[in-house]
Design an enzyme around this catalytic site. Structure first.
Site, PDB file in Angstrom:
ATOM      1  N   VAL A  32      -9.131 -14.409  -0.320  1.00 53.30           N
ATOM      2  CA  VAL A  32      -9.314 -13.828  -1.644  1.00 53.30           C
ATOM      3  C   VAL A  32      -8.522 -14.707  -2.614  1.00 53.30           C
ATOM      4  O   VAL A  32      -7.328 -14.928  -2.416  1.00 53.30           O
ATOM      5  CB  VAL A  32      -8.812 -12.363  -1.686  1.00 53.30           C
ATOM      6  CG1 VAL A  32      -8.980 -11.781  -3.076  1.00 53.30           C
ATOM      7  CG2 VAL A  32      -9.547 -11.508  -0.649  1.00 53.30           C
ATOM      8  N   ASP A 141     -10.951   4.365   6.184  1.00 54.75           N
ATOM      9  CA  ASP A 141      -9.883   3.439   6.584  1.00 54.75           C
ATOM     10  C   ASP A 141      -8.795   3.422   5.508  1.00 54.75           C
ATOM     11  O   ASP A 141      -8.333   2.358   5.105  1.00 54.75           O
ATOM     12  CB  ASP A 141     -10.456   2.035   6.812  1.00 54.75           C
ATOM     13  CG  ASP A 141      -9.499   1.151   7.620  1.00 54.75           C
ATOM     14  OD1 ASP A 141      -8.627   1.700   8.338  1.00 54.75           O
ATOM     15  OD2 ASP A 141      -9.615  -0.086   7.530  1.00 54.75           O
ATOM     16  N   LYS A 143      -5.295   3.490   4.142  1.00 57.89           N
ATOM     17  CA  LYS A 143      -3.953   3.141   4.637  1.00 57.89           C
ATOM     18  C   LYS A 143      -3.297   2.290   3.563  1.00 57.89           C
ATOM     19  O   LYS A 143      -3.995   1.737   2.697  1.00 57.89           O
ATOM     20  CB  LYS A 143      -4.055   2.385   5.969  1.00 57.89           C
ATOM     21  CG  LYS A 143      -4.934   1.166   5.883  1.00 57.89           C
ATOM     22  CD  LYS A 143      -5.072   0.511   7.229  1.00 57.89           C
ATOM     23  CE  LYS A 143      -6.092  -0.615   7.140  1.00 57.89           C
ATOM     24  NZ  LYS A 143      -6.278  -1.333   8.379  1.00 57.89           N
ATOM     25  N   ASN A 146      -4.713  -0.969   2.298  1.00 65.41           N
ATOM     26  CA  ASN A 146      -5.934  -0.946   1.487  1.00 65.41           C
ATOM     27  C   ASN A 146      -5.709  -0.335   0.114  1.00 65.41           C
ATOM     28  O   ASN A 146      -6.661  -0.045  -0.598  1.00 65.41           O
ATOM     29  CB  ASN A 146      -7.040  -0.173   2.215  1.00 65.41           C
ATOM     30  CG  ASN A 146      -7.586  -0.960   3.390  1.00 65.41           C
ATOM     31  OD1 ASN A 146      -7.466  -2.177   3.413  1.00 65.41           O
ATOM     32  ND2 ASN A 146      -8.150  -0.283   4.362  1.00 65.41           N
ATOM     33  N   ASP A 159     -11.109  -2.275  -0.312  1.00 68.62           N
ATOM     34  CA  ASP A 159     -11.598  -2.468   1.039  1.00 68.62           C
ATOM     35  C   ASP A 159     -12.447  -1.307   1.542  1.00 68.62           C
ATOM     36  O   ASP A 159     -11.974  -0.447   2.297  1.00 68.62           O
ATOM     37  CB  ASP A 159     -10.422  -2.710   2.002  1.00 68.62           C
ATOM     38  CG  ASP A 159     -10.891  -3.436   3.254  1.00 68.62           C
ATOM     39  OD1 ASP A 159     -12.111  -3.520   3.467  1.00 68.62           O
ATOM     40  OD2 ASP A 159     -10.026  -3.928   4.003  1.00 68.62           O
ATOM     41  N   THR A 181      -7.948   2.960  11.527  1.00 68.98           N
ATOM     42  CA  THR A 181      -6.748   2.336  12.074  1.00 68.98           C
ATOM     43  C   THR A 181      -5.956   3.421  12.791  1.00 68.98           C
ATOM     44  O   THR A 181      -5.686   4.458  12.191  1.00 68.98           O
ATOM     45  CB  THR A 181      -5.946   1.731  10.907  1.00 68.98           C
ATOM     46  OG1 THR A 181      -6.824   0.837  10.216  1.00 68.98           O
ATOM     47  CG2 THR A 181      -4.732   0.990  11.374  1.00 68.98           C
TER      48      THR A 181
HETATM   49  P1  ADP Z   1     -10.657  -7.534   4.229  1.00 70.73           P
HETATM   50  O1  ADP Z   1     -11.492  -6.398   3.765  1.00 70.73           O
HETATM   51  O2  ADP Z   1     -11.467  -8.640   4.814  1.00 70.73           O
HETATM   52  O3  ADP Z   1      -9.483  -7.124   5.075  1.00 70.73           O
HETATM   53  P2  ADP Z   1      -9.301  -7.353   1.779  1.00 70.73           P
HETATM   54  O4  ADP Z   1     -10.285  -6.851   0.786  1.00 70.73           O
HETATM   55  O5  ADP Z   1      -8.370  -6.335   2.375  1.00 70.73           O
HETATM   56  O6  ADP Z   1     -10.021  -8.155   2.907  1.00 70.73           O
HETATM   57  O7  ADP Z   1      -8.456  -8.509   1.076  1.00 70.73           O
HETATM   58  C1  ADP Z   1      -7.443  -9.232   1.757  1.00 70.73           C
HETATM   59  C2  ADP Z   1      -6.207  -9.352   0.868  1.00 70.73           C
HETATM   60  O8  ADP Z   1      -6.521 -10.010  -0.359  1.00 70.73           O
HETATM   61  C3  ADP Z   1      -5.659  -7.991   0.446  1.00 70.73           C
HETATM   62  O9  ADP Z   1      -4.794  -7.478   1.419  1.00 70.73           O
HETATM   63  C4  ADP Z   1      -4.946  -8.326  -0.851  1.00 70.73           C
HETATM   64  O10 ADP Z   1      -3.668  -8.858  -0.600  1.00 70.73           O
HETATM   65  C5  ADP Z   1      -5.826  -9.406  -1.449  1.00 70.73           C
HETATM   66  N1  ADP Z   1      -6.808  -8.795  -2.367  1.00 70.73           N
HETATM   67  C6  ADP Z   1      -7.997  -8.227  -2.039  1.00 70.73           C
HETATM   68  N2  ADP Z   1      -8.621  -7.737  -3.106  1.00 70.73           N
HETATM   69  C7  ADP Z   1      -7.830  -8.004  -4.160  1.00 70.73           C
HETATM   70  C8  ADP Z   1      -7.916  -7.743  -5.574  1.00 70.73           C
HETATM   71  N3  ADP Z   1      -8.968  -7.113  -6.080  1.00 70.73           N
HETATM   72  N4  ADP Z   1      -6.888  -8.131  -6.358  1.00 70.73           N
HETATM   73  C9  ADP Z   1      -5.816  -8.778  -5.822  1.00 70.73           C
HETATM   74  N5  ADP Z   1      -5.659  -9.052  -4.518  1.00 70.73           N
HETATM   75  C10 ADP Z   1      -6.649  -8.676  -3.684  1.00 70.73           C
END
Ligand code: ADP
Length: 380
Positions: A32, A141, A143, A146, A159, A181
């Site tokens: 990301v 999910d 937690k 997320n 997420d 989880t």
């Molecule tokens: P996945 O669903 O594949 O686990 P995530 O959506 O949880 O991926 O994103 C991984 C990481 O990226 C998050 O834990 C967070 O640290 C960062 N992240 C995700 N979405 C955002 C957002 N909208 N703004 C800032 N950081 C984000």
């Protein structure tokens, strides 16, 4: 479509629209990035999903569902999805940029929060969860990993990769896929007899509230089987500083019986929740259905998914259809008594030959997941 993967990290402009910046985090299927919409100057978070990784894990449907669900729910405490783009090898999700990091990191770093802060986060969480449930969307999910925090400390649910729509419930009205989880998942989800997605999310909210106030998980055990046993019995205790009102509410949420577990109405009515007026969240904006309707749409169904796909067609995202079921585990690490979670995956046979299914599980599925699958000692 032109493959723009090569411009990543090289100062190139993604599809003439977004300038990619530093990496904010790592997801299951890609990074990301912080990014800037060059058309408007708006800062966004760009989630880059590798199609190859998704296809190898057989998760195309989940990703499509995540996109569909995020487009359906527009709420101040839910990360907003602005735009979806795809190239031959990647899917790009332009998301609302949430700058304050994960709630998980905050608790892992600083420990528990005071009652007032917990109430504020919890009120925002419940507002987002209630909004989703009203639309037939269950997160499944929830937690602290997320839950993201913005720069002024507002909570944003992120997420939706494991979320379910009520149109996925079977004839008995219950969901049947065990996911989530372990430390946050409701006991009935693991019992495999079907569960009410709303009640399961309420349980996870209970675990999150406990974590906020105690700085540790309510159910912890090296052995997952004995952890589930504790969950089924509601066997947990509180550190001395947790107030009796907070204890009462958490006990209502972590009620192992989903039929008697608190509802959102019960939460809003509880003395702990009502103690100080929780920080108001702006009224949610409803994005589904006729814009002139005063009433929010009742439940999401296949028709909503179809109407959603107008100008937002998800079908070409992945050309092929796979049916294997697998899910990568979360990353290791964490602090204090918190752990980044593994993911529970329930694999079932819908039909077909039993022997073929067993050999698929033992010869194909299990070896692929060897590094990430945990089995209790002595289990086959
Ligand atoms: P996945 O669903 O594949 O686990 P995530 O959506 O949880 O991926 O994103 C991984 C990481 O990226 C998050 O834990 C967070 O640290 C960062 N992240 C995700 N979405 C955002 C957002 N909208 N703004 C800032 N950081 C984000």
């Amino acid at each position: 479509m032109e493959d723009v993967a090569r411009v990543e990290g090289k100062g190139g402009i993604l599809q003439g629209k977004y300038e990619l910046g530093r990496v904010l985090g790592h997801g299951n299927f890609g990074r990301v990035h912080a990014a800037r919409d060059v058309r408007t100057g708006r800062a966004v978070a760009m989630k880059v999903v590798s199609k190859d990784k998704v296809e190898r894990a057989g998760m195309e449907e989940q990703i499509k569902r995540e996109i569909a669900v995020m487009k359906m729910v527009s709420h101040p405490n839910i990360v907003e999805l602005h735009e979806v783009m795809a190239t031959r090898s990647k899917v790009y999700l332009s998301l609302e940029l949430v700058r304050g990091g994960e709630l998980f990191d905050r608790i892992a770093r600083d420990g528990r929060v005071c009652d007032g802060v917990a109430r504020r986060y919890f009120a925002q969480l419940v507002s987002a969860v209630d909004f989703c449930h009203g639309r037939g969307v269950f997160h499944r999910d929830l937690k602290p990993e997320n839950l993201l925090l913005d720069e002024v400390g507002n909570l944003k649910v992120a997420d939706f990769g494991l979320s379910a729509l009520s149109c996925h419930a079977r004839g008995d009205g219950l969901l049947h896929t065990a996911c989530g989880t372990p430390a946050y998942v409701a006991p009935e989800v693991l019992a495999r007899n079907g569960y009410d997605g709303a009640k399961a999310d309420i349980w996870s909210c209970g675990v999150i509230l406990y974590v906020l106030l105690a700085g540790a998980l309510p159910f912890r055990d090296e052995n997952l089987v004995s952890m589930y046993r504790k969950m089924r019995r509601g066997d947990f205790c509180f550190p001395a500083w947790v107030t009796s009102d907070a204890r009462r509410l958490i006990r209502m949420l972590l009620d192992p019986n989903p039929a008697t577990r608190a509802t959102v109405a019960g939460i809003l009515d509880s003395p702990w929740f009502r103690k100080a007026a929780p920080v108001a969240t702006p009224a949610p904006v409803y994005t589904l259905g006729n814009a002139d309707d005063d009433e929010p749409p009742e439940e999401l169904n296949a028709f909503h998914l179809i109407s959603l796909s107008e100008g937002f067609d998800l079908s070409p995202l992945f050309e092929q259809d796979y049916h294997a079921v697998a899910s990568p585990a979360g990353a290791a690490g964490g602090g204090r008594h918190l752990q980044r979670g593994a993911v529970v995956v329930d694999v079932r046979k819908d039909g077909g030959d039993d022997t073929e299914y067993r050999s698929f599980c033992s010869e194909e599925l299990r070896p692929t997941l060897e590094d990430i699958v945990w089995s209790p000692a002595g289990a086959t």
